[in-house]
Design a protein around this motif. Structure first.
Motif, PDB file in Angstrom:
ATOM      1  N   UNK A   1       0.699  -1.201   0.040  1.00 25.85           N
ATOM      2  CA  UNK A   1       0.259   0.158  -0.122  1.00 25.85           C
ATOM      3  C   UNK A   1       0.646   1.280   0.012  1.00 25.85           C
ATOM      4  N   UNK A   2       2.288   1.155   0.941  1.00 22.09           N
ATOM      5  CA  UNK A   2       2.803   2.453   1.174  1.00 22.09           C
ATOM      6  C   UNK A   2       4.126   2.717   0.112  1.00 22.09           C
ATOM      7  N   UNK A   3       3.951   1.084  -1.595  1.00 25.92           N
ATOM      8  CA  UNK A   3       4.338   1.565  -2.126  1.00 25.92           C
ATOM      9  C   UNK A   3       3.884   2.195  -3.334  1.00 25.92           C
ATOM     10  N   UNK A   4       2.420   1.956  -3.019  1.00 27.20           N
ATOM     11  CA  UNK A   4       1.891   2.409  -4.100  1.00 27.20           C
ATOM     12  C   UNK A   4       1.108   3.839  -4.055  1.00 27.20           C
ATOM     13  N   UNK A   5       0.810   3.776  -2.883  1.00 31.98           N
ATOM     14  CA  UNK A   5       0.331   5.601  -2.407  1.00 31.98           C
ATOM     15  C   UNK A   5       2.200   6.484  -3.326  1.00 31.98           C
ATOM     16  N   UNK A   6       3.227   6.883  -2.426  1.00 33.02           N
ATOM     17  CA  UNK A   6       4.316   7.119  -2.469  1.00 33.02           C
ATOM     18  C   UNK A   6       4.540   7.458  -4.009  1.00 33.02           C
ATOM     19  N   UNK A   7       4.375   5.992  -5.095  1.00 33.95           N
ATOM     20  CA  UNK A   7       4.449   6.224  -6.192  1.00 33.95           C
ATOM     21  C   UNK A   7       4.319   6.060  -7.492  1.00 33.95           C
TER      22      UNK A   7
END
Length: 720
Positions: free
Chosen positions: A421-427
């Motif tokens: 989830x963090x990678x999708x949001x920050x990416x």
């Protein structure tokens, strides 16, 4: 009459004389006498000299203090101060040294400024006085004395031997050195050399020199503060110019906030070049400010330093309309920076989201999935009522902290889900999905398929995630059953390969013995002239070799499928392999009255291949060409094409139908099947050749037409 004698050996004498007339009772001639008196005034004269020097030093301090206050940089007033001090103290040389540390922690000192009397050698360019390791040079006493805030004063002849070498090299006879402290840290020292005679420095002089050191220290502090202020201003300007937020800088002039600077982002946001707005009142730039208390709040920021953030609507007939977010803070007294951004679209988006809430909740009730909505700013999450029905959980239609969701995820899956989830949001991605185990109300775990859509504002800042979650357990179990079935089939295939390998060994071993005895009996007892008996022995040999060949092919295929068929790719002269195969198959071709032709190229061609695989591929292909040809010729050709060697085997045999060509490389495949088929074999040659080529990273192509022959093309990579 008073007369002063010239100064000599620091002794100053003053003498006086008077005439005295005496009268005698007797008639003697009048006689005159002279009385002389001497007075030592050395101390008084020295005091007068010291007083003049002190006055000159104090005057220098006064002049220098003013210069330090007005100068834009410290170097010029420091040089002027040293020149005036050199004159005021009548010293041969006045200088400043600065301490600094080396990379390995040694205390070094370097001369930074100097003034010398005429005729005295300057030391400012002396390399020995730059980056001098003061401790190793023998001046540890100086450092310890300076650390006590005390000066070094005296005649060089009285100094320790370790200190004399450098000083005498500069012709110094007496010295006075005062430490310079900046912000309670030892900065360096100011020194006064006397090179013409041995001079004594009085305590008042030392005190005056300490005052000079304090003056220079103050100037250094002001210079450092000035540099820090300039750096801060430059840093602030850099931040202002690089930020995507609009920025204005205002100063209070005659009671009004006047624009003095702006960044390029402000031009873009407001749509007006700030040069057209420069020197305008903030009320003229944002007209509605003049009719609200915000103007007073901005002034309060500039005067008191109390920062504030505010959103307000600018509309009507003003220069700019919309909803703006402001952040104001003080730069310096009566000056402030104003950062702002247009949040009109964000507010409109929030309004649209608000209006869609009811539609969203209605839509969530019409699906078999559970809908969820996560606020990324507050980390609150809401699930639809289906969450209760699908997973037997009492959390539907409620908003809870995100931690509640994470508590339901299986511990072994939690880290992967959070990271994803963090990678999708920050990416900068729009979608996220994952499969994980979710704790149900009965205490068991279900497999959940979860998918989310990330909503961002106009600045691409993530503000919300909306998604759906469904029970994926049955599909996962079905996939697990398929995997288990696949593993079972692979195990069965492995067992089959093992069985074939064992059986091949069991059959081939006695068969080789049979063939061996057949040849032996033939040699010992058979009359070569008896053609009928000889035919029987030949039949046994031919059929035995045919059976061994079949077993070998079956074993090779089995080992390849089991992944237990090692190969060694190496450079091979392909012409040698073709020659060997050609001569071994030529006899078989001649028996059928076929012409086997090989036209080798002039150049040597080396390929990267496995010798066993390559030779057996050629044997299989030539054997097929001979088997399925009744007349004509079989031609072998070889040439280079780009990075490959191309070998073609062309026959004029029976060819193949288009339908059968779809099954060419299948094991145990023949166009005509059954016990009455006209050609022997079990259909392994082409299938095995295809597998050999795959293992060697080579290509094989077949072109054929029923009744018109077949052409097989092998493409093998050239050896480097």
């Amino acid at each position: 009459m008073n007369t002063e004698l010239a100064e000599r050996d620091e002794l100053i004498l003053q003498f006086g004389s008077a005439s005295i007339f005496l009268e005698e009772e007797e008639e003697e001639e009048e006689e005159a006498r002279t009385v002389v008196s001497l007075l030592d005034i050395t101390e008084r004269k020295q005091a007068e000299i010291n007083l003049k020097r002190r006055e000159a030093i104090l005057e220098t301090i006064s002049i220098s203090a003013e210069k330090f206050l007005t100068a834009k940089n410290i170097n010029e007033p420091v040089n002027d101060t040293l020149r005036l001090l050199c004159e005021a103290t009548d010293a041969s040389r006045v200088y400043i040294f600065k301490f600094h540390n080396s990379g390995d922690g040694k205390l070094l000192t370097s001369q930074t400024h100097e003034s010398v009397k005429e005729g005295i050698t300057s030391q400012i360019d002396n390399p020995e006085l730059q980056n001098l390791d003061i401790i190793s040079a023998g001046y540890n006493r100086w450092v310890k004395t300076f650390e006590k805030h005390e000066p070094i004063v005296g005649l060089i002849k009285d100094f320790p031997d370790s200190e004399k070498e450098i000083l005498r090299a500069q012709d110094v006879q007496s010295i006075s050195v005062v430490p310079i402290y900046v912000s309670e840290k030892l900065y360096g020292f100011i020194g006064f050399d006397e090179c013409l005679y041995e001079r004594s420095w009085s305590k008042p002089e030392i005190e005056d020199l300490q005052a000079v050191a304090n003056l220079i220290a103050g100037a250094i502090v002001r210079e450092e503060n000035r540099k820090e202020l300039v750096e801060n201003e430059e840093r602030l300007r850099s931040i202002i110019n690089s930020t995507p937020l609009g920025s204005h800088v205002y100063e209070i002039i005659d009671g009004d906030l006047i624009l003095i600077d702006a960044n390029s982002s402000a031009n873009m946001i407001l749509g007006v070049d700030h040069r057209k707005l420069k020197n305008k009142n903030i009320k003229d730039i944002f007209p509605l400010i003049g009719f609200s208390s915000i103007a007073d709040e901005f002034k309060n920021v500039a005067t008191t330093g109390k920062s504030f953030t505010k959103d307000f609507i600018i509309s009507g007939e003003g220069i700019f309309t919309g909803i703006f977010e402001f952040f104001a803070f003080q730069i310096k007294k009566n000056s402030m920076a104003l950062f702002f951004r247009d949040i009109t679209e964000q507010k409109k988006l929030e309004l649209r989201i608000q209006k869609s809430e009811e539609r969203f909740k209605l839509a969530s009730q019409s699906t078999h999935d559970s809908i969820w909505d996560r606020d990324l700013l507050t980390n609150k999450i809401w699930w639809s009522a289906n969450m209760n029905k699908i997973f037997d959980l009492d959390i539907g239609n409620t908003e809870t902290d995100i931690k509640k969701w994470y508590e339901l995820i299986h511990p072994e899956d939690l880290h992967r889900v959070e990271v994803g989830i963090k990678e999708a949001i920050n990416g900068g991605k729009e979608y996220w999905s994952d499969e994980y185990r979710l704790l149900m109300g009965d205490g068991n775990y279900a497999y959940a398929l979860d998918r989310g859509y990330i909503i961002r504002d106009k600045y691409r800042k993530p503000i919300r995630m909306v998604g759906s979650i469904l029970d994926y357990t049955e599909k996962v179990r079905h996939e697990q059953d398929l995997i288990a079935a696949k593993e079972k089939a692979e195990e069965a295939n492995r067992l089959k390969s093992g069985f074939i390998s064992a059986m091949s060994h069991e059959i081939r071993t006695p068969l080789n013995i049979i063939l061996g005895y057949n040849d032996l009996i033939n040699e010992m007892y058979c009359d070569p002239a008896n053609e009928e008996i000889q035919a029987y022995f030949n039949s046994i040999t031919n059929n035995g070799n045919r059976l061994i060949d079949t077993i070998t092919k079956i074993l090779d295929i089995s080992r390849i499928e089991a992944g237990e068929f090692p190969i060694t790719l190496q450079p091979i002269p392909i012409k040698e392999i073709i020659d060997r195969t050609y001569y071994s198959m030529k006899i078989l071709a001649e028996k059928k009255k076929l012409r086997l032709v090989f036209n080798p190229p002039a150049e040597n061609i080396s390929v990267l291949a496995d010798p066993y695989c390559l030779e057996n591929s050629l044997i299989n292909l030539l054997n097929n060409a001979i088997k399925y040809s009744e007349k004509g010729k079989i031609e072998i050709s070889l040439k280079k094409e780009n990075k490959f060697a191309v070998c073609k085997i062309k026959d004029e045999g029976i060819g193949m139908s288009e339908d059968y060509q779809k099954h060419l490389f299948q094991t145990f495949s023949q166009e005509k099947v059954g016990i009455n088929r006209p050609y022997e074999g079990v259909g392994l040659g082409l299938a095995l050749t295809k597998k050999y080529c795959e293992r060697m990273q080579a290509g094989i192509e077949i072109q054929s037409k029923q009744g018109s022959g077949t052409t097989v093309t092998l493409k093998l990579p050239l050896a480097k």
